[in-house]
Motif scaffolding. Sequence first.
Motif, PDB file in Angstrom:
ATOM      1  N   ILE A 173       0.895  -1.289   0.042  1.00  0.00           N
ATOM      2  CA  ILE A 173       0.075   0.000  -0.067  1.00  0.00           C
ATOM      3  C   ILE A 173       0.882   1.332  -0.070  1.00  0.00           C
ATOM      4  CG2 ILE A 173      -0.187  -0.096   2.636  1.00  0.00           C
ATOM      5  CD1 ILE A 173      -2.926   1.290   2.172  1.00  0.00           C
ATOM      6  N   ASP A 174       0.284   2.280  -0.974  1.00  0.00           N
ATOM      7  CA  ASP A 174       0.961   3.480  -0.522  1.00  0.00           C
ATOM      8  C   ASP A 174       0.062   4.494  -0.629  1.00  0.00           C
ATOM      9  OD1 ASP A 174       3.802   2.988  -1.545  1.00  0.00           O
ATOM     10  OD2 ASP A 174       3.159   2.482  -3.584  1.00  0.00           O
ATOM     11  N   MET A 175       0.244   5.570   0.270  1.00  0.00           N
ATOM     12  CA  MET A 175      -0.712   6.506   0.512  1.00  0.00           C
ATOM     13  C   MET A 175      -0.008   7.914   0.916  1.00  0.00           C
ATOM     14  SD  MET A 175      -3.056   6.964   3.952  1.00  0.00           S
ATOM     15  CE  MET A 175      -1.916   8.147   5.075  1.00  0.00           C
ATOM     16  N   ASP A 176      -1.049   8.963   0.450  1.00  0.00           N
ATOM     17  CA  ASP A 176      -0.293  10.307   0.548  1.00  0.00           C
ATOM     18  C   ASP A 176      -1.415  11.241   1.033  1.00  0.00           C
ATOM     19  OD1 ASP A 176       1.135  12.555   0.542  1.00  0.00           O
ATOM     20  OD2 ASP A 176       1.619  12.363  -1.459  1.00  0.00           O
ATOM     21  N   LEU A 177      -1.388  11.736   2.087  1.00  0.00           N
ATOM     22  CA  LEU A 177      -2.562  12.607   2.713  1.00  0.00           C
ATOM     23  C   LEU A 177      -1.743  14.055   2.957  1.00  0.00           C
ATOM     24  CD1 LEU A 177      -5.034  13.188   4.481  1.00  0.00           C
ATOM     25  CD2 LEU A 177      -4.241  12.239   6.531  1.00  0.00           C
ATOM     26  N   ILE A 178      -2.263  15.074   2.492  1.00  0.00           N
ATOM     27  CA  ILE A 178      -1.834  16.234   2.509  1.00  0.00           C
ATOM     28  C   ILE A 178      -3.000  17.300   2.950  1.00  0.00           C
ATOM     29  CG2 ILE A 178      -1.054  18.195   1.094  1.00  0.00           C
ATOM     30  CD1 ILE A 178      -0.221  16.238  -1.005  1.00  0.00           C
ATOM     31  N   THR A 185      -6.522  16.150   1.378  1.00  0.00           N
ATOM     32  CA  THR A 185      -6.569  15.361   0.195  1.00  0.00           C
ATOM     33  C   THR A 185      -5.997  14.139   0.268  1.00  0.00           C
ATOM     34  OG1 THR A 185      -4.656  16.535  -0.872  1.00  0.00           O
ATOM     35  CG2 THR A 185      -7.033  17.405  -1.274  1.00  0.00           C
ATOM     36  N   VAL A 186      -6.128  13.173  -0.264  1.00  0.00           N
ATOM     37  CA  VAL A 186      -5.599  11.928   0.014  1.00  0.00           C
ATOM     38  C   VAL A 186      -5.567  11.064  -1.168  1.00  0.00           C
ATOM     39  CG1 VAL A 186      -7.792  10.483   0.737  1.00  0.00           C
ATOM     40  CG2 VAL A 186      -5.580   9.703   1.466  1.00  0.00           C
ATOM     41  N   GLY A 202      -9.806  11.276  -2.896  1.00  0.00           N
ATOM     42  CA  GLY A 202     -10.766  12.267  -2.189  1.00  0.00           C
ATOM     43  C   GLY A 202     -10.119  13.183  -1.414  1.00  0.00           C
ATOM     44  N   SER A 203     -11.151  13.931  -0.884  1.00  0.00           N
ATOM     45  CA  SER A 203     -10.888  15.273   0.022  1.00  0.00           C
ATOM     46  C   SER A 203     -11.820  15.474   0.975  1.00  0.00           C
ATOM     47  CB  SER A 203     -10.428  16.437  -0.986  1.00  0.00           C
ATOM     48  OG  SER A 203     -11.870  16.606  -1.649  1.00  0.00           O
ATOM     49  N   GLU A 217     -15.465  13.185   0.936  1.00  0.00           N
ATOM     50  CA  GLU A 217     -15.640  12.450  -0.281  1.00  0.00           C
ATOM     51  C   GLU A 217     -14.754  11.703  -0.579  1.00  0.00           C
ATOM     52  OE1 GLU A 217     -17.700  14.252  -3.264  1.00  0.00           O
ATOM     53  OE2 GLU A 217     -19.555  14.823  -2.144  1.00  0.00           O
ATOM     54  N   LEU A 218     -14.838  10.341  -1.108  1.00  0.00           N
ATOM     55  CA  LEU A 218     -13.634   9.429  -1.531  1.00  0.00           C
ATOM     56  C   LEU A 218     -14.279   8.500  -2.894  1.00  0.00           C
ATOM     57  CD1 LEU A 218     -10.767   8.679  -0.984  1.00  0.00           C
ATOM     58  CD2 LEU A 218     -11.825   6.475   0.421  1.00  0.00           C
TER      59      LEU A 218
END
Length: 292
Positions: A173-178, A185-186, A202-203, A217-218
Amino acid sequence: MVNALPRRLGQAVWPVMVTALVTLAVYVSGGRLFLGAIPQFQSDMEALLSQRMPGRVSVERITGSMDGFSPRLRLTELTLRNKANQEWIHLPEVSLRIDPWQSVISGALRFDELTLIAPTIEWAAPGSEGAPELPIGAQGLLNSFTRLQIRDAEVTLGPVRNTSDKALPALAIDMDLIRDRSLRTVTVSVQHEGQTVFSAAGSGTGNPFEFSDFSGELHGQLTGKGMSIASQWFSQDVAATGSSDFWFSVAKGKPTLTLKGQIEALSVRTGESIDLDQVEFQVEAMGPLETA
Protein backbone atom coordinates in the motif's frame (compact mmCIF):
# COMPACT_ATOMS: atom_id res chain seq x y z
CA MET A 1 16.25 61.49 -14.48
CA VAL A 2 14.50 58.59 -16.23
CA ASN A 3 17.79 57.01 -17.26
CA ALA A 4 19.12 57.25 -13.69
CA LEU A 5 16.15 55.42 -12.18
CA PRO A 6 17.17 51.90 -13.26
CA ARG A 7 20.71 52.55 -12.04
CA ARG A 8 19.48 53.67 -8.62
CA LEU A 9 17.09 50.73 -8.41
CA GLY A 10 19.94 48.34 -9.22
CA GLN A 11 22.14 49.94 -6.59
CA ALA A 12 19.39 49.42 -4.00
CA VAL A 13 18.42 45.85 -4.99
CA TRP A 14 21.92 44.42 -5.53
CA PRO A 15 23.05 44.59 -1.87
CA VAL A 16 19.80 42.97 -0.78
CA MET A 17 20.28 40.08 -3.24
CA VAL A 18 23.88 39.55 -2.14
CA THR A 19 22.87 39.56 1.53
CA ALA A 20 20.05 37.08 0.85
CA LEU A 21 22.37 34.72 -1.06
CA VAL A 22 25.03 34.85 1.66
CA THR A 23 22.39 34.23 4.36
CA LEU A 24 20.99 31.30 2.38
CA ALA A 25 24.45 29.81 1.91
CA VAL A 26 25.18 30.14 5.63
CA TYR A 27 21.81 28.55 6.47
CA VAL A 28 22.37 25.55 4.16
CA SER A 29 25.96 25.05 5.34
CA GLY A 30 24.95 25.39 8.98
CA GLY A 31 22.09 22.96 8.43
CA ARG A 32 24.40 20.36 6.95
CA LEU A 33 26.84 20.72 9.86
CA PHE A 34 23.99 20.40 12.37
CA LEU A 35 22.53 17.33 10.65
CA GLY A 36 25.97 15.74 10.39
CA ALA A 37 26.25 15.91 14.19
CA ILE A 38 22.78 14.44 14.80
CA PRO A 39 24.06 10.87 15.56
CA GLN A 40 26.01 12.25 18.53
CA PHE A 41 22.75 13.45 20.10
CA GLN A 42 20.66 10.32 19.46
CA SER A 43 19.59 9.90 23.11
CA ASP A 44 18.49 13.56 23.23
CA MET A 45 16.53 13.13 20.00
CA GLU A 46 14.84 9.99 21.36
CA ALA A 47 13.80 11.94 24.49
CA LEU A 48 12.49 14.80 22.32
CA LEU A 49 10.50 12.45 20.09
CA SER A 50 9.10 10.66 23.15
CA GLN A 51 7.69 14.01 24.31
CA ARG A 52 5.97 14.53 20.95
CA MET A 53 4.66 10.97 20.49
CA PRO A 54 2.24 8.98 22.68
CA GLY A 55 4.81 6.56 24.06
CA ARG A 56 8.53 5.97 24.53
CA VAL A 57 10.61 6.08 21.37
CA SER A 58 13.81 4.13 20.78
CA VAL A 59 15.78 4.29 17.54
CA GLU A 60 18.66 2.18 16.28
CA ARG A 61 20.14 4.98 14.18
CA ILE A 62 19.38 8.62 13.33
CA THR A 63 20.87 10.46 10.35
CA GLY A 64 20.10 13.82 8.77
CA SER A 65 20.25 15.49 5.36
CA MET A 66 18.98 18.59 3.59
CA ASP A 67 15.80 18.21 1.52
CA GLY A 68 16.01 21.38 -0.54
CA PHE A 69 16.00 24.09 2.13
CA SER A 70 14.38 21.89 4.76
CA PRO A 71 16.32 19.57 7.10
CA ARG A 72 15.16 15.95 7.13
CA LEU A 73 15.75 13.28 9.76
CA ARG A 74 15.88 9.58 8.87
CA LEU A 75 15.17 7.17 11.73
CA THR A 76 16.10 3.51 11.29
CA GLU A 77 14.36 0.72 13.28
CA LEU A 78 12.04 2.92 15.32
CA THR A 79 10.15 1.25 18.17
CA LEU A 80 7.30 2.90 20.05
CA ARG A 81 6.34 1.47 23.45
CA ASN A 82 3.26 2.25 25.55
CA LYS A 83 3.16 3.19 29.23
CA ALA A 84 3.36 -0.49 30.22
CA ASN A 85 6.64 -0.71 28.24
CA GLN A 86 4.99 -2.99 25.69
CA GLU A 87 5.93 -2.62 22.05
CA TRP A 88 3.05 -0.92 20.25
CA ILE A 89 4.59 -0.48 16.83
CA HIS A 90 7.90 -1.15 15.10
CA LEU A 91 8.88 0.67 11.90
CA PRO A 92 11.95 -0.19 9.81
CA GLU A 93 12.38 3.39 8.59
CA VAL A 94 10.77 6.76 9.29
CA SER A 95 11.49 10.10 7.64
CA LEU A 96 10.69 13.42 9.39
CA ARG A 97 11.02 16.78 7.68
CA ILE A 98 11.72 19.75 9.95
CA ASP A 99 9.83 23.01 9.45
CA PRO A 100 12.71 25.51 9.92
CA TRP A 101 10.63 28.66 10.22
CA GLN A 102 8.15 27.27 12.75
CA SER A 103 11.07 25.79 14.68
CA VAL A 104 12.74 29.22 14.87
CA ILE A 105 9.51 30.95 15.89
CA SER A 106 8.62 28.40 18.58
CA GLY A 107 12.18 27.83 19.79
CA ALA A 108 11.76 24.04 19.44
CA LEU A 109 11.83 21.46 16.66
CA ARG A 110 8.64 21.40 14.59
CA PHE A 111 7.95 18.75 11.95
CA ASP A 112 5.68 19.25 8.94
CA GLU A 113 6.06 15.94 7.08
CA LEU A 114 6.06 12.32 8.23
CA THR A 115 6.89 9.40 5.92
CA LEU A 116 6.62 5.76 7.00
CA ILE A 117 8.81 3.59 4.77
CA ALA A 118 8.10 -0.13 4.29
CA PRO A 119 6.13 -0.73 7.52
CA THR A 120 4.39 -4.05 8.15
CA ILE A 121 0.75 -3.67 9.20
CA GLU A 122 -1.44 -6.53 10.43
CA TRP A 123 -5.06 -5.73 9.65
CA ALA A 124 -7.40 -7.61 11.98
CA ALA A 125 -10.31 -9.45 10.43
CA PRO A 126 -13.91 -8.56 11.37
CA GLY A 127 -14.87 -10.01 14.73
CA SER A 128 -11.30 -10.73 15.81
CA GLU A 129 -9.99 -9.77 19.21
CA GLY A 130 -6.87 -7.83 20.06
CA ALA A 131 -7.04 -5.49 17.09
CA PRO A 132 -4.43 -2.72 17.48
CA GLU A 133 -5.77 0.73 18.26
CA LEU A 134 -4.19 4.14 18.06
CA PRO A 135 -3.11 5.22 21.54
CA ILE A 136 -4.58 8.35 23.08
CA GLY A 137 -3.00 11.40 21.50
CA ALA A 138 -1.90 9.67 18.28
CA GLN A 139 -4.86 11.03 16.31
CA GLY A 140 -3.98 14.63 17.10
CA LEU A 141 -0.29 14.04 16.36
CA LEU A 142 -0.94 12.47 12.95
CA ASN A 143 -3.36 15.27 12.08
CA SER A 144 -0.74 17.92 12.90
CA PHE A 145 1.50 17.05 9.94
CA THR A 146 1.16 19.00 6.71
CA ARG A 147 1.90 15.79 4.82
CA LEU A 148 1.62 12.16 5.91
CA GLN A 149 2.95 9.47 3.59
CA ILE A 150 3.14 5.68 3.65
CA ARG A 151 5.48 4.07 1.15
CA ASP A 152 5.77 0.36 0.27
CA ALA A 153 3.79 -0.81 3.31
CA GLU A 154 3.09 -4.53 3.56
CA VAL A 155 -0.42 -5.16 4.84
CA THR A 156 -1.26 -8.66 6.07
CA LEU A 157 -4.97 -9.49 6.35
CA GLY A 158 -5.60 -12.30 8.76
CA PRO A 159 -5.81 -14.81 10.19
CA VAL A 160 -9.46 -14.65 9.21
CA ARG A 161 -11.44 -16.38 11.96
CA ASN A 162 -9.10 -18.43 14.13
CA THR A 163 -5.53 -19.65 14.29
CA SER A 164 -6.28 -22.58 12.01
CA ASP A 165 -7.35 -20.29 9.16
CA LYS A 166 -4.82 -19.43 6.49
CA ALA A 167 -3.59 -15.84 6.42
CA LEU A 168 -4.64 -13.79 3.42
CA PRO A 169 -2.16 -12.68 0.74
CA ALA A 170 0.06 -9.76 1.70
CA LEU A 171 -0.76 -6.43 0.06
CA ALA A 172 1.46 -3.43 -0.73
CA ILE A 173 0.00 0.00 0.00
CA ASP A 174 1.02 3.58 -0.77
CA MET A 175 -0.81 6.55 0.75
CA ASP A 176 -0.38 10.31 0.57
CA LEU A 177 -2.39 12.59 2.88
CA ILE A 178 -1.86 16.35 2.46
CA ARG A 179 -3.25 19.09 4.73
CA ASP A 180 -3.87 22.58 3.36
CA ARG A 181 -5.42 24.61 6.19
CA SER A 182 -8.73 22.83 6.86
CA LEU A 183 -8.71 20.79 3.62
CA ARG A 184 -7.36 17.23 3.50
CA THR A 185 -6.63 15.43 0.22
CA VAL A 186 -5.70 11.76 0.05
CA THR A 187 -4.64 9.21 -2.58
CA VAL A 188 -4.35 5.49 -1.87
CA SER A 189 -3.07 2.61 -4.00
CA VAL A 190 -3.12 -1.07 -3.00
CA GLN A 191 -1.24 -3.68 -5.01
CA HIS A 192 -0.95 -7.45 -4.98
CA GLU A 193 1.98 -9.07 -6.79
CA GLY A 194 2.62 -5.84 -8.70
CA GLN A 195 -0.99 -5.36 -9.88
CA THR A 196 -3.28 -2.63 -8.55
CA VAL A 197 -6.33 -4.16 -6.82
CA PHE A 198 -7.66 -0.98 -5.17
CA SER A 199 -7.21 2.75 -5.79
CA ALA A 200 -8.92 5.78 -4.31
CA ALA A 201 -8.66 9.57 -4.15
CA GLY A 202 -10.67 12.14 -2.24
CA SER A 203 -10.76 15.19 -0.02
CA GLY A 204 -12.52 16.48 3.07
CA THR A 205 -12.42 18.79 6.06
CA GLY A 206 -11.85 18.06 9.73
CA ASN A 207 -9.70 15.43 11.41
CA PRO A 208 -9.70 12.19 9.35
CA PHE A 209 -8.41 10.30 12.42
CA GLU A 210 -11.51 11.37 14.39
CA PHE A 211 -14.24 9.98 12.14
CA SER A 212 -17.07 11.72 14.02
CA ASP A 213 -15.44 15.09 13.30
CA PHE A 214 -14.75 14.56 9.60
CA SER A 215 -16.69 15.33 6.41
CA GLY A 216 -15.48 14.40 2.94
CA GLU A 217 -15.78 12.31 -0.21
CA LEU A 218 -13.73 9.44 -1.62
CA HIS A 219 -14.01 7.74 -5.00
CA GLY A 220 -12.07 4.88 -6.51
CA GLN A 221 -12.04 1.42 -8.01
CA LEU A 222 -11.89 -2.17 -6.74
CA THR A 223 -10.78 -4.82 -9.23
CA GLY A 224 -11.96 -8.41 -9.49
CA LYS A 225 -8.75 -9.59 -7.88
CA GLY A 226 -9.37 -7.18 -5.02
CA MET A 227 -12.87 -8.60 -4.59
CA SER A 228 -11.45 -12.11 -4.39
CA ILE A 229 -8.99 -11.08 -1.67
CA ALA A 230 -11.66 -9.16 0.23
CA SER A 231 -14.04 -12.15 0.08
CA GLN A 232 -11.44 -14.33 1.81
CA TRP A 233 -11.49 -11.82 4.66
CA PHE A 234 -15.11 -12.87 5.22
CA SER A 235 -14.39 -16.61 4.80
CA GLN A 236 -15.79 -16.69 1.26
CA ASP A 237 -14.29 -18.06 -1.95
CA VAL A 238 -15.06 -15.66 -4.82
CA ALA A 239 -13.35 -15.34 -8.20
CA ALA A 240 -14.25 -12.42 -10.47
CA THR A 241 -13.09 -10.54 -13.55
CA GLY A 242 -13.88 -6.86 -14.00
CA SER A 243 -14.04 -3.94 -11.61
CA SER A 244 -16.35 -1.91 -9.40
CA ASP A 245 -16.41 1.86 -8.98
CA PHE A 246 -17.35 3.28 -5.60
CA TRP A 247 -18.20 6.63 -4.09
CA PHE A 248 -17.94 7.11 -0.36
CA SER A 249 -19.01 10.22 1.52
CA VAL A 250 -19.20 11.06 5.20
CA ALA A 251 -20.80 14.03 6.95
CA LYS A 252 -19.76 14.40 10.61
CA GLY A 253 -19.27 10.66 10.99
CA LYS A 254 -22.41 9.64 9.06
CA PRO A 255 -21.28 7.66 5.98
CA THR A 256 -22.94 6.94 2.66
CA LEU A 257 -21.57 4.35 0.23
CA THR A 258 -22.46 3.88 -3.44
CA LEU A 259 -21.01 0.86 -5.23
CA LYS A 260 -21.49 0.26 -8.95
CA GLY A 261 -19.84 -2.42 -11.04
CA GLN A 262 -19.85 -4.79 -13.96
CA ILE A 263 -18.38 -8.18 -13.11
CA GLU A 264 -17.57 -10.92 -15.60
CA ALA A 265 -16.94 -14.61 -14.95
CA LEU A 266 -18.14 -14.51 -11.36
CA SER A 267 -17.91 -17.75 -9.38
CA VAL A 268 -18.74 -18.31 -5.72
CA ARG A 269 -17.82 -21.46 -3.77
CA THR A 270 -19.79 -21.53 -0.51
CA GLY A 271 -21.59 -24.83 -0.05
CA GLU A 272 -23.37 -24.63 -3.41
CA SER A 273 -21.34 -23.34 -6.36
CA ILE A 274 -22.56 -20.31 -8.29
CA ASP A 275 -21.20 -19.41 -11.75
CA LEU A 276 -22.34 -16.33 -13.65
CA ASP A 277 -21.06 -14.96 -16.95
CA GLN A 278 -21.84 -11.36 -16.11
CA VAL A 279 -23.24 -9.33 -13.22
CA GLU A 280 -24.14 -5.63 -13.19
CA PHE A 281 -25.08 -4.06 -9.88
CA GLN A 282 -25.50 -0.83 -7.96
CA VAL A 283 -25.65 -0.70 -4.18
CA GLU A 284 -26.34 2.25 -1.94
CA ALA A 285 -25.85 2.03 1.81
CA MET A 286 -26.23 4.64 4.52
CA GLY A 287 -24.31 4.12 7.75
CA PRO A 288 -23.43 2.94 10.17
CA LEU A 289 -21.90 0.62 7.58
CA GLU A 290 -21.55 -2.35 9.92
CA THR A 291 -25.37 -2.62 10.04
CA ALA A 292 -26.22 -1.40 6.52
